[in-house]
Design a protein around this motif. Structure first.
Motif, short mmCIF file in Angstrom:
data_model
loop_
_atom_site.label_atom_id
_atom_site.label_comp_id
_atom_site.label_asym_id
_atom_site.label_seq_id
_atom_site.Cartn_x
_atom_site.Cartn_y
_atom_site.Cartn_z
N VAL A 293 55.52 26.70 -7.17
CA VAL A 293 55.95 27.96 -6.90
C VAL A 293 56.07 28.39 -8.63
O VAL A 293 55.88 29.53 -8.65
CB VAL A 293 57.26 27.75 -6.62
N ALA A 294 56.66 27.69 -9.60
CA ALA A 294 56.73 28.11 -10.88
C ALA A 294 55.46 28.50 -11.69
O ALA A 294 55.46 29.21 -12.56
CB ALA A 294 57.58 26.99 -11.82
N ASP A 295 54.46 27.80 -11.35
CA ASP A 295 53.13 28.10 -11.85
C ASP A 295 51.85 27.86 -10.74
O ASP A 295 51.46 26.83 -10.63
CB ASP A 295 52.69 26.97 -12.93
N PRO A 296 51.62 28.98 -10.23
CA PRO A 296 50.67 28.88 -9.04
C PRO A 296 49.35 28.64 -9.52
O PRO A 296 48.51 28.26 -8.69
CB PRO A 296 50.44 30.59 -8.73
N THR A 297 48.79 28.67 -10.72
CA THR A 297 47.68 28.04 -11.24
C THR A 297 47.58 26.39 -11.22
O THR A 297 46.49 25.92 -11.27
CB THR A 297 47.08 28.40 -12.46
N ARG A 298 48.87 26.00 -11.10
CA ARG A 298 48.92 24.48 -10.95
C ARG A 298 48.88 23.83 -9.47
O ARG A 298 49.90 24.02 -8.74
CB ARG A 298 50.13 23.99 -11.72
N ARG A 299 47.84 23.39 -8.96
CA ARG A 299 47.84 22.80 -7.74
C ARG A 299 47.75 21.34 -7.71
O ARG A 299 47.33 20.62 -8.58
CB ARG A 299 46.41 23.24 -7.16
N LEU A 300 48.33 20.91 -6.55
CA LEU A 300 48.30 19.49 -6.36
C LEU A 300 46.94 18.97 -6.10
O LEU A 300 46.27 19.42 -5.16
CB LEU A 300 49.35 19.03 -5.14
#
Length: 127
Positions: A103-110
């Motif tokens: 949520v805080a960094d939408p470019t960071r995906r799991l």
């Protein structure tokens, strides 16, 4: 119903997928997903469900933050997330994809175990 055991980022486990894979143009593609936490997630994540065409181009999507949010998930719990993706696209065969992002960094995906960050789940026929 599709049984699953796919883990995102070592944190969120997809256990089951329920999806209507044939809908009329303009209807909603109903997706039900059962999840659990491998360990309590330290961050809030949003689930995305994408509908892509034969070329892989995004044609529809739905992003949602589950309730309770992922930082409140406990490993013993199962969470059902229901998502509706509007199939307002020309008739044809499309593919549903899903994944999670911070949520805080939408470019960071799991990530998944194979190094990708998006799971291809099912073809959907729009009539």
């Amino acid at each position: 119903t599709i049984a699953s055991d796919i883990v995102f980022g070592g944190r969120l486990r997809l256990q089951q997928i329920d999806v209507v894979n044939r809908v009329a143009q303009g209807d909603v593609i109903a997706v039900g997903l059962n999840w659990s936490a491998v360990s309590r997630p330290p961050d809030r994540y949003k689930l995305f469900v994408h509908l892509v065409d034969a070329d892989g181009a995004l044609v529809a999507q739905k992003d949602t933050e589950p309730s309770p949010m992922t930082t409140q998930w406990q490993p013993a719990d199962t969470h059902t997330i229901k998502v509706g993706v509007l199939a307002d696209v020309p008739p044809g065969t499309y593919r549903l994809l899903l994944g999670w992002y911070d949520v805080a960094d939408p470019t960071r995906r799991l990530p998944l175990a194979d190094g990708t960050d998006t799971l291809s789940i099912v073809d959907v026929i729009i009539e």
